[in-house]
Motif scaffolding. Structure first.
Motif, PDB file in Angstrom:
ATOM      1  N   TYR A   1      -5.217   7.133  -7.445  1.00 14.86           N
ATOM      2  CA  TYR A   1      -6.134   7.004  -6.311  1.00 14.86           C
ATOM      3  C   TYR A   1      -7.498   6.552  -6.824  1.00 14.86           C
TER       4      TYR A   1
ATOM      5  N   SER B   1       0.873  -1.169   0.000  1.00 17.91           N
ATOM      6  CA  SER B   1       0.000   0.000   0.000  1.00 17.91           C
ATOM      7  C   SER B   1       0.907   1.214   0.000  1.00 17.91           C
TER       8      SER B   1
ATOM      9  N   ASP C   1     -16.256   0.160  -1.932  1.00 16.26           N
ATOM     10  CA  ASP C   1     -15.419   1.353  -1.768  1.00 16.26           C
ATOM     11  C   ASP C   1     -15.970   2.475  -2.644  1.00 16.26           C
TER      12      ASP C   1
ATOM     13  N   SER D   1      -6.963   7.924   4.545  1.00 15.22           N
ATOM     14  CA  SER D   1      -7.915   7.469   3.536  1.00 15.22           C
ATOM     15  C   SER D   1      -7.871   8.219   2.219  1.00 15.22           C
TER      16      SER D   1
ATOM     17  N   SER E   1     -13.687   4.193  -5.099  1.00 21.62           N
ATOM     18  CA  SER E   1     -13.052   3.470  -6.197  1.00 21.62           C
ATOM     19  C   SER E   1     -13.666   3.923  -7.513  1.00 21.62           C
TER      20      SER E   1
ATOM     21  N   VAL F   1      -3.782   0.857  -2.821  1.00 16.70           N
ATOM     22  CA  VAL F   1      -3.195  -0.479  -2.837  1.00 16.70           C
ATOM     23  C   VAL F   1      -2.315  -0.570  -4.086  1.00 16.70           C
TER      24      VAL F   1
ATOM     25  N   ASP G   1      -4.299   6.851   0.664  1.00 14.79           N
ATOM     26  CA  ASP G   1      -4.006   5.410   0.589  1.00 14.79           C
ATOM     27  C   ASP G   1      -4.361   4.811  -0.769  1.00 14.79           C
TER      28      ASP G   1
ATOM     29  N   ARG H   1      -9.901   0.110  -1.906  1.00 10.98           N
ATOM     30  CA  ARG H   1      -9.244   0.122  -0.604  1.00 10.98           C
ATOM     31  C   ARG H   1      -9.972  -0.761   0.397  1.00 10.98           C
TER      32      ARG H   1
ATOM     33  N   LEU I   1      -8.217  -2.651   3.245  1.00  9.98           N
ATOM     34  CA  LEU I   1      -6.931  -2.042   3.578  1.00  9.98           C
ATOM     35  C   LEU I   1      -7.111  -1.254   4.870  1.00  9.98           C
TER      36      LEU I   1
ATOM     37  N   THR J   1       0.846   5.316   0.728  1.00  6.21           N
ATOM     38  CA  THR J   1       0.168   6.511   1.224  1.00  6.21           C
ATOM     39  C   THR J   1       1.010   7.750   0.940  1.00  6.21           C
TER      40      THR J   1
END
Lengths: 374, 542
Positions: free
Chosen positions: B238, B216, B280, B251, B283, B256, B254, B243, B246, B218
C-alpha cells in the motif's frame, strides 16, 4: 455593526419565541433561532429607532423575567491562503463562477486531497491566540451528506480529534454598554474545507452550482456556551474578527463570507444548568436528520506537529488585541481609548507623539494620537 | 523476434525441476544499460518487453509491426474474450508510427524502458484521451481531464495504451460479471469467468491482446484474476504506487497493481509506476529500486538459488473449502521451492479467518463514502427530476449496479450513528490484529505462500446469485490488503477443466516494500518451472 445586528436577533427571538421555546408545537419561522449573521446583515436595518428599541427591550424584559439566554457562536474563519486547502487552485472572492476550480475541488473521479501546510500553520496561530491546548497529532475525518454544492458528497473536516481544544478568549465590553472584562471558553478549533455556492435562478426553475469556494480552507471555532447577552455575543464576534486580522490568517470580511457566525440561542430558567428541550432551526435542509456518518479520512495521513514547529509559530505571533489592551491600560489610558486603539491592528498608538499632551485618555483621541502604520 | 505464441501441451500435474544438466542462455537481466545481445531461447515465460525492446533497438521490427501484431490478435480474440470496454487502436497505431519516427531520427535514446509496449489499462484508472467509466453506467461516456499517475508514468516510459479493460463496477466483484457493460470470458475456457475485479486486464494479458496491463487490487482484484487467467499479477505494498487517478473504491485498501505474462515484465512495469507522487499523500517516498536488477537468467542460477530463504506456507489456506486440485498444485509448488534450496515450513495465522468479515465492513464503509460523488450533478449520467432528492435517487438508482448499491447500503449502515462502534471500529481492531499476525509470521519467514484463490476459474453465472459464496472466494487475498503488504501471484499449476486445464496461481506474500525479493523469488520459481506453459489454448486455434 455586528453589535446592532445581534441585538436585533436577540430582541426578535425573545418576542417570537415566548411560547415556542420549550418544546411546544408552535411552529416558528425558520432561521430565528439559529441563523447566520452574514445573511441577516443585508436585510436588517442597521439602526432601529430608539423608541421602538426601548419598547421592545422592555417588553422582552417583562416576558423574560426569571429566564436567561445562553448563547453560543460557531465561527467559520476563511483562511486567506494562496491556494485552497487540498488542491492548488487559488481563491479570489468575486471571480467568475467556476473559474478557480480543478478536478480535485470539483470532486472528479480518482482525485485525492493533498493538505496545504499553510492551513495547519494558520490553525496553530489561531489556536495559540485562543490559548488552546494543541493536539500534536490530529486527523481529518469525512462528514457526509448530499448537497449539490458539496462535490465529493462529503466534507473533509475534523471530528473527534480537532487540532486544538480547551482555550479561552478574553475581551473588554464597550464602556457605553457597561464595560467589564469577560473570558469566554473555547471548546475546540478545527480545520475543514468550504463548500461551493448555489445560485438560484429568479424564476426558481433551476439552480446553478459555483464551485469556486469549494475546498477553501476554514477554521471552525466553537466556544463554550458562556455568553448571556447579545452584547457579549457581539463582542465575541468582533474580537474574533480582530484576532483573525491581527494574525493575518484571514481578512475577516463578513460581507464576503470570510467570517461567518452561526448564532445559537437557548433560553432557560435562571439557575437551571441544563437546557430545555432543544429546538434547532436551520436555514437550509441538508439531508433529513443529521447523521453525518463521520469516519477517518483515509486519503490523508495524520497531522503530526513537533514542539519546535509550534514554538516557532508561537514566537512569530504579533501582539494580540488582549495584550495590547492590557498594555495600554497599564500605560494609564482610559478603557474607551484602550478599546478604540486595540480595535484595528493598523492603528498603532505612538507614545512619543502623545507625550506632549498632559491629559491622558480623556475624550476621544485626536488625530495626533493615532498614526496609521502599515 | 517476439516469442512465438504457441499453446504447449498442458500438463495436469506439476512437474519438478529437471535434474539434468542445465542449458546455458545469455544473461537477460542487464536490460537498462546494456541490452541483452541474444534473445531468450525458448524457456518458460520469456519476457515480452525484453524482446520488443531488442527488436526495436536492432531494427529487426518496427513499433508499427509490433503494434499491428498485437492489434490483429486483439481483433481476433476480442469477440470471444471481451476484455476491453474501449479499444484505442487508431491512437495506438499513431503512437507506434510516432515512436518509429523518433527511433529513426533520435536513435536509441528515444527508446524508453517501455517503448512500443502495448498496455491495457483497467477502466477505473483515469485516462485523459479515452473514456473512463469504472465499469459503471453512471460514468458512461465520461472522459477525465487528466491521466492517472500510473498511466502517465507508463506513457512517459514509452508505453502505448491500447485500451481500457473491463472490470466489476468500480472494482466491486470477483468475476467481472459486475461490469455495467459486458461479461469478459476466461481465455482458458470461454464458459468461465476471468476472475475480478481486474478480469479484463488479466484476460487481455493472458490472450496476448496486450503485453502488460494495469489493474487495481482492493481485496484481491489483481491476484485472483491473475490466478484464474494464468498470468503473473502483482499487488504492491500500500502506498508503493500512487492512487492518483484511480477511482476510489476503498481508499485505505486500494492499490494499483500490474499484470504480465512473465515476472520480468511485471517487475519492469513496477519499476516504472512505483514511487512517491505529490498528488497522493498516502504514497510512499521510499526509494524505488530497479526491480529487474535481481532477476537472474536461469542459466546463471546456482544449483540452490533459494538457499537461506525461509518460506512459511499458511495452513489456514489449505483446509476446508479449498479445492483439492488447488491444494495439490500449491503443495507441489512448495516442494519445488524446497528443491530450489529454501526451507518451507507450515505456519498458522490465528486471525486469518477474521479478515474476511472485517474487510467487507471496511471496504463497504469506505465505498459508501467514495461513491457519493457519483450523484449526477457535475458529470456522468443525470436523470432529470423536479426535486433534488429525486434527482439524486433516480440518477444513482439508474446509473449504479446491483452489487454497488448493496455495498453502499452495507457501508452506510456500518457507519451510521449507533452502529459505528459495533462494525467499523471493531473491524479496524480486527485489521490491527491481522496486521500483527502477519508481522509476527514475517519475522520468522521471508515469504508466506498460499493459493491465490480457493478454486480455479468457475463458470459464468455460477455465483451471481450467491454473493456470500463470491465473497468467500476472497479469503486468500483480503488479509493482505488489510495488512497493506505486497503479494505476487505466479502461475504454478493446473486443475482439470476446459480443453487444456485451468491455471492455478501461487500467492507469495512479503513484508512491506519487499517487492524486489518477491519478484526475485517469483522469477526463479517461474524460470525453473519446467514443462508448464501458461499460453491459453485460445491462441493455438488462431
Amino acid at each position: 455593526m455586528a453589535l446592532t445586528l445581534l441585538r436585533g436577533i436577540r430582541t426578535q427571538t425573545l418576542l417570537r419565541a415566548n411560547v415556542g421555546l420549550f418544546g411546544t408545537t408552535q411552529r416558528l419561522p425558520l432561521a430565528h433561532l439559529t441563523t447566520r449573521v452574514e445573511s441577516v446583515q443585508t436585510t436588517e436595518p442597521k439602526t432601529v429607532p430608539k423608541s421602538i428599541q426601548q419598547a421592545t427591550k422592555e417588553a422582552a424584559e417583562q416576558k423574560m423575567q426569571g429566564f436567561e439566554a445562553v448563547i453560543g457562536i460557531e465561527t467559520h474563519v476563511q483562511l486567506s491562503t494562496i491556494t485552497k486547502a487540498f488542491c492548488s487552485c487559488p481563491y479570489d472572492y468575486g471571480s467568475q463562477p467556476n473559474s478557480t476550480v480543478c478536478p480535485t475541488c470539483m470532486g472528479h473521479p480518482g482525485t485525492l486531497p493533498v493538505l496545504n501546510t499553510k492551513v495547519v500553520e494558520c490553525a496553530v496561530k489561531v489556536a495559540l491566540a485562543l490559548n488552546c491546548e494543541i493536539s500534536m497529532t490530529s486527523k481529518f475525518d469525512r462528514k457526509q451528506y448530499f448537497y449539490p454544492d458539496l462535490p465529493k458528497g462529503y466534507q473533509i473536516s475534523q471530528f473527534d480529534i480537532p487540532i486544538a481544544e480547551k482555550g479561552y478568549l478574553d475581551l473588554d465590553l464597550p464602556v457605553e454598554f457597561g464595560g467589564g472584562h469577560r473570558r469566554f471558553g473555547i471548546t475546540r478549533v478545527h480545520m475543514e474545507e468550504d463548500a461551493g455556492k448555489l445560485l438560484h435562478s429568479e424564476s426558481g426553475n433551476y439552480s446553478q452550482v459555483d464551485l469556486n469556494r469549494a475546498g477553501v480552507p476554514l477554521l471552525e471555532i466553537v466556544p463554550e456556551p458562556d455568553m448571556r447577552t447579545g452584547i457579549e455575543a457581539a463582542e465575541y464576534g468582533a474580537e474574533m474578527q480582530r484576532l483573525v486580522r491581527y494574525l493575518g490568517v484571514g481578512n475577516g470580511n463578513m460581507q464576503e463570507g470570510s467570517l461567518r457566525c452561526d448564532v445559537n440561542v437557548s433560553v432557560r430558567p435562571i439557575g437551571q444548568s441544563e437546557f430545555g428541550t432543544k429546538k434547532t432551526f436551520t436555514m437550509r435542509k441538508k439531508e433529513g436528520l443529521a447523521d453525518y456518518r463521520y469516519f477517518p479520512e483515509p486519503d490523508l495521513p495524520e497531522v503530526v506537529l513537533t514542539s519546535e514547529y509550534v514554538d516557532e509559530i508561537r514566537n512569530s505571533l504579533p501582539e494580540l488585541p488582549e495584550a495590547k489592551r492590557r498594555r495600554y491600560e497599564n500605560m494609564g489610558l482610559s478603557m474607551q481609548d484602550v478599546i478604540f486603539l486595540a480595535n484595528d491592528d493598523n492603528i498603532k498608538y505612538l507614545p512619543t507623539i502623545r507625550s506632549n499632551s498632559s491629559s491622558i485618555g480623556l475624550g476621544k483621541p485626536s488625530c495626533r494620537d493615532i498614526s496609521l502604520a502599515r | 523476434m517476439p516469442p512465438p505464441l504457441q499453446a504447449h501441451r498442458m500438463l495436469l500435474s506439476h512437474r519438478r525441476i529437471s535434474s539434468g544438466p542445465r542449458r546455458r542462455f545469455t544473461a537477460v537481466s542487464s536490460l537498462s544499460s546494456a541490452p541483452a545481445k541474444t534473445v531468450v531461447a525458448p524457456g518458460p515465460a520469456p519476457s515480452s518487453i525484453l524482446s520488443i525492446r531488442e527488436s526495436l533497438l536492432s531494427g529487426e521490427r518496427t513499433a508499427v509491426d509490433i503494434t499491428s501484431e498485437y492489434l490483429s490478435r486483439l481483433r481476433r480474440t476480442e469477440p470471444s474474450v471481451r476484455s476491453f470496454i474501449h479499444v484505442a487502436d487508431a491512437a495506438a497505431e499513431r503512437e507506434a508510427e510516432e515512436l518509429d519516427r523518433r527511433i529513426a531520427s533520435g536513435g536509441k535514446d528515444a527508446v524508453g524502458p517501455l517503448a512500443g509496449v502495448l498496455v491495457g489499462v483497467k477502466d477505473n484508472l483515469c485516462t485523459a484521451a479515452m473514456p473512463s467509466t469504472g465499469g459503471s453506467r453512471i460514468l458512461d461516456g465520461f472522459q477525465p481531464a487528466y491521466d492517472a499517475t500510473a498511466v502517465r508514468r507508463l506513457r512517459e516510459a514509452g508505453a502505448i495504451v491500447v485500451g481500457k479493460t473491463n472490470l466489476d463496477e468500480f472494482g466491486m466483484g470477483s468475476t467481472t460479471e459486475g461490469s455495467g457493460f459486458q461479461v469478459t470470458t476466461n481465455p482458458w475456457d470461454d464458459s468461465c469467468v476471468p476472475g475480478g475485479s481486474s478480469g479484463g486486464s488479466a484476460s487481455a494479458v493472458s490472450a496476448r491482446q496486450c503485453v502488460v496491463s494495469l489493474g487495481s487490487d482492493t481485496g484481491g482484484s489483481v491476484r485472483q484474476p491473475a490466478s484464474f487467467c494464468g498470468v503473473v499479477g502483482l499487488k504492491p505494498t500500500y502506498g508503493r504506487v500512487s492512487r492518483f487517478g484511480l477511482m476510489a473504491y476503498a481508499s485505505s485498501l486500494d492499490v494499483v497493481g500490474c499484470f504480465g505474462s512473465s515476472v520480468f515484465d511485471t517487475a519492469t512495469m513496477l519499476s516504472v509506476i512505483a514511487g512517491h507522487d505529490k498528488m497522493d499523500s498516502t504514497s510512499s517516498s521510499n526509494d524505488v529500486p530497479d526491480y529487474r536488477s535481481d532477476l537472474v537468467s536461469p542459466n546463471l542460477l546456482e544449483s540452490k538459488p533459494l538457499n537461506n530463504v525461509r518460506i512459511g506456507i499458511i495452513q489456514e489456506t489449505l483446509g476446508e473449502g479449498v479445492d483439492t486440485g488447488v491444494i495439490s498444485s500449491v503443495k507441489a509448488a512448495a516442494s519445488h521451492l524446497e528443491q530450489l534450496g529454501s526451507v518451507v515450513e507450515e505456519v498458522t495465522l490465528p486471525s486469518f479467518s477474521l479478515g474476511l468479515p472485517a474487510y467487507y465492513i471496511l471496504a463497504s464503509s469506505e465505498a459508501s463514502s467514495n461513491l457519493s460523488r457519483y450523484d449526477g450533478i457535475r458529470y456522468g449520467k443525470q436523470v432529470p427530476a423536479d426535486e433534488l432528492n429525486e434527482l439524486y435517487g433516480d440518477s444513482r438508482a439508474n446509473g449504479l449496479g446491483h452489487e454497488v448499491k448493496m455495498r453502499i447500503l452495507m457501508g452506510t449502515y456500518a457507519l451510521s450513528a449507533g452502529y459505528y462502534d459495533a462494525y467499523y471500529k471493531r473491524a479496524q481492531q480486527v485489521r490491527t490484529l491481522v496486521k500483527k499476525s502477519f508481522e509476527e509470521a514475517l519475522k520468522r519467514y521471508d515469504v508466506l505462500i498460499s493459493p491465490a484463490a480457493p478454486s480455479a476459474a468457475y463458470k459464468i453465472g455460477e455465483k451471481t446469485n450467491d454473493p456470500l459464496a463470491m465473497y468467500a472466494g476472497d479469503i486468500m487475498t483480503v488479509n493482505v490488503n488489510l495488512a497493506g503488504l505486497p503479494a505476487l501471484v505466479v502461475p504454478c499449476g493446473f486443475v482439470e477443466g476446459g480443453s487444456a486445464g485451468l491455471p492455478v496461481g501461487l500467492q507469495m506474500i512479503g513484508s512491506p516494500f519487499s517487492e524486489g525479493n518477491l519478484l526475485r523469488i517469483g522469477h526463479i520459481f517461474e524460470q525453473t518451472l519446467q514443462d508448464l506453459s501458461f499460453v491459453p489454448p485460445l491462441l493455438a486455434d488462431i
